[in-house]
Scaffold this motif. Sequence first.
Motif, PDB file in Angstrom:
ATOM      1  N   PHE A  73      46.986 -47.877 -36.645  1.00  0.00           N
ATOM      2  CA  PHE A  73      47.736 -47.403 -35.395  1.00  0.00           C
ATOM      3  C   PHE A  73      48.837 -46.882 -36.083  1.00  0.00           C
ATOM      4  CE2 PHE A  73      51.549 -47.774 -32.947  1.00  0.00           C
ATOM      5  CZ  PHE A  73      51.022 -46.997 -31.696  1.00  0.00           C
ATOM      6  N   LEU A  74      48.976 -45.542 -35.485  1.00  0.00           N
ATOM      7  CA  LEU A  74      50.365 -44.648 -36.022  1.00  0.00           C
ATOM      8  C   LEU A  74      51.036 -44.359 -34.890  1.00  0.00           C
ATOM      9  CD1 LEU A  74      51.835 -43.045 -38.119  1.00  0.00           C
ATOM     10  CD2 LEU A  74      50.371 -40.887 -37.343  1.00  0.00           C
ATOM     11  N   GLY A  75      52.100 -44.579 -34.664  1.00  0.00           N
ATOM     12  CA  GLY A  75      53.322 -44.598 -33.524  1.00  0.00           C
ATOM     13  C   GLY A  75      54.291 -43.638 -33.813  1.00  0.00           C
ATOM     14  N   PHE A  76      54.704 -42.807 -32.713  1.00  0.00           N
ATOM     15  CA  PHE A  76      55.908 -42.164 -32.968  1.00  0.00           C
ATOM     16  C   PHE A  76      56.872 -42.382 -31.921  1.00  0.00           C
ATOM     17  CE2 PHE A  76      58.873 -38.706 -31.753  1.00  0.00           C
ATOM     18  CZ  PHE A  76      58.988 -38.091 -33.128  1.00  0.00           C
ATOM     19  N   LYS A  77      58.068 -42.797 -32.235  1.00  0.00           N
ATOM     20  CA  LYS A  77      59.015 -43.346 -31.236  1.00  0.00           C
ATOM     21  C   LYS A  77      59.834 -42.078 -30.676  1.00  0.00           C
ATOM     22  CE  LYS A  77      62.569 -46.880 -30.176  1.00  0.00           C
ATOM     23  NZ  LYS A  77      63.192 -47.988 -30.652  1.00  0.00           N
TER      24      LYS A  77
END
Length: 180
Positions: A73-77
């Motif tokens: 998983f890669l997330g951008f906040k």
Amino acid sequence: MNTTIKKLCYSLLAVTLLVGCSNKQSLQTYFVDNQEAANFTTVDIPTSIVDFKNADLTEEEKEAYKAIDKLNFLGFKLDTTNKETYEIEKAKVASILEDERYIELGDFNMFGSTLSVKYIGDDDLADEFIVFGSSKEFGFGVLRVLGEDMSPAKLVRLAESMNKGKVDDSQLKGIIDFFK
């Protein structure tokens, strides 16, 4: 004569390297490039996140579960200071996923968020599934489901049967806390 053969071999090697190199960014390189960047988080999610030990799974569902090797998983906040960066990064991921090797399973819009599901492979077998979701409130996330010879149809059935298993929420805590 040996010199000519050597030159020919070196020339072929150089041409092969130049032709083999591509300026297109892959999803994997995007993950690597951003794993420690500001506003991003990466999480390797173990397949044990869902415990199917006591679940009544069909043989197809069991095969689908066994075909999955790992989840990345890669997330951008998103926050008030990085809206422009969010749009740029979201567009980069969307551009990568427009490559013809990604076969679309479906796009969904719900509660102000969009979700796109794609895979790499053919109609019968896939090596990678990608779930790309974005929200103008929280940011975006990309989930890569990696495995060997995964069946798209069987994985869809497995996803539908997730309520049969017990989900270990503690393994998702890092992702959930990141988007708070």
